[in-house]
Design an enzyme around this catalytic site. Structure first.
Site, short mmCIF file in Angstrom:
data_model
loop_
_atom_site.label_atom_id
_atom_site.label_comp_id
_atom_site.label_asym_id
_atom_site.label_seq_id
_atom_site.Cartn_x
_atom_site.Cartn_y
_atom_site.Cartn_z
CB CYS A 186 -3.20 -62.59 -0.44
SG CYS A 186 -3.60 -63.82 0.81
NE ARG A 227 -3.14 -59.72 2.23
CZ ARG A 227 -2.09 -59.11 1.72
NH1 ARG A 227 -2.14 -57.81 1.44
NH2 ARG A 227 -0.97 -59.78 1.48
#
Length: 431
Positions: free
Chosen positions: A384, A389
């Site tokens: 990410c 994430r």
């Protein structure tokens, strides 16, 4: 009198739904016009036995709609829209027959009422505890469900002094207002700057990561539970501790809210960690779990034969409309990577979570991946902006049973900083 009784039964069936038997479920279990819906705690769907049943997990082929998603504290306008979208994705609609199953009549009726408000009328009830032959039904659990833990398990393990629990969030204690105001009793605070120092917030050196573990009192032989108000930070650290070689790393499913929803108390103030002298290893034990830039280029060179680089960022980040971060200037994507969705912005992960911030069910994640051209049977490397994430999605893939996936920890931050690296901008395949 008999007519009145019959009328009451008919009205009750119309208003609340009617009961269905085990044999009737067995007859309809593969019928696409019948949808089985698990109404229990999400952790029970995953595999935890929280209701003292003879079997664990969920009925094979069932989807989920937990009673906790109707908790008023989660039902803001955005989450209401997400819930309505999820109904469609789960195939729960007015044309289908819906079997709500669980262990609480109250919870099933609450969900039934919600469904009916959304035009879904053909509803049946199946109480596992009222049907002694429920174990005739096929049940399944996630292969590694035990690494994603419910609050009750954490409380029990803490009472037995079997685990060390840590709260994980960004910022020093001066900035960690949520932690100071109320945290799980006995849990020290971990500032994520310790594992990814500013101003670039890329992963710390192996040597410094091991020093960090020692300062926090974490050895490779420990059992660790991580949680936070922002659950993403927990997964970020969980992957790093696994990379270092800590033998047992778990995350509280749903974070601090899950602890509070279970009715457990928090405490105010600060808990200090007890440092140790020796982590147990001078270098990371699971080096393949986190890849560097050169290793990621080898993944790309494989050209999706057995490995895929998966982009866990928002659509706007993916196509180059925004970088997603105030401290990142370059926009776009890594050529050859495949978009794996994420959320609407760089701080959210709606596509992988339920509205109470628990893990979304594996069938829906796998279906989403297949639609995006991601084969879950291949080795997946997630990235990410700076690792948060992607680490959460990697952890979820491990819950689902994957053993060979990895994290490009420095992600777009590192790739875009190297001006010699190619980037792409714009929509893909006309989308």
């Amino acid at each position: 009198m008999k007519k009145v009784l019959v009328l009451i039964i008919i009205l009750s069936s119309i208003l609340f739904g009617k009961n269905i038997t085990t044999n009737e479920i067995l007859e309809k279990i593969n019928n696409p016009n019948w949808i089985l819906v698990d109404t229990r705690d999400t952790n029970e769907y995953n595999g935890w036995n929280l209701s003292n049943l003879k079997t664990t997990g969920h009925i094979k082929g069932a989807t989920d709609f937990s009673y906790n998603w109707l908790n008023k504290k989660y039902l803001d306008n955005k989450n209401e829209e997400i819930l309505k979208e999820r109904l469609l994705e789960k195939g729960i609609n007015s044309e289908k027959n819906i079997i709500l199953y669980g262990v609480s009549e109250t919870n099933m009726e609450q969900i039934s009422n919600y469904f009916k408000k959304n035009g879904i009328q053909n509803i049946y009830f199946y109480n596992l505890k009222n049907n002694e032959d429920y174990n005739k039904l096929p049940f399944e659990s996630y292969k590694n469900y035990e690494i994603l833990v419910p609050a009750s398990w954490v409380k029990n393990a803490m009472d037995k002094k079997e685990v060390k629990v840590f709260e994980v969030s960004w910022g020093s204690l001066k900035d960690a207002a949520v932690y100071v105001a109320g945290h799980i009793p006995g849990a020290p605070h971990i500032n994520t700057d310790s594992i990814e120092p500013p101003p670039k917030w890329m992963i710390n050196t192996d040597e410094n990561l091991i020093k960090f573990a020692e300062e926090m009192g974490i050895s490779k032989n420990d059992s660790i539970v991580l949680y936070g108000d922002n659950v993403m930070a927990s997964y970020r650290l969980a992957i790093i501790l696994k990379y270092l070689g800590v033998k047992d790393v778990r995350v509280l499913n749903g974070g601090l809210d899950a602890w509070k929803d279970a009715g457990y108390e928090t405490e105010m103030g600060i808990v200090k960690s007890t440092p140790i002298k020796d982590f147990g290893s001078k270098k990371p034990i699971n080096k393949k779990l986190i890849l560097n830039e050169q290793e990621v280029k080898k993944v790309l060179k494989d050209n999706k034969n057995s490995q895929i680089l998966v982009d866990i960022r928002s659509y706007k980040e993916r196509i180059g409309e925004e970088s997603g971060y105030s401290y990142m200037d370059r926009k776009g994507r890594i050529p050859g990577s495949v978009w794996g969705k994420a959320g609407t912005k760089s701080t959210t992960l709606e596509d992988y979570r339920n509205i109470d911030n628990t893990m979304r069910n594996a069938n829906e994640i796998n279906s989403m991946w297949l639609e995006l051209g991601i084969d879950p049977n291949k080795e997946l490397t997630f990235f990410c902006g700076s690792g948060w994430r992607a680490a959460e999605v990697l952890f979820y893939s491990e819950v689902m049973g994957a053993n060979n996936n990895s994290l490009y920890s420095n992600g777009w931050m590192e790739w875009s900083e190297n001006k010699s690296n190619p980037i792409e901008i714009g929509k893909e395949n006309g989308k």
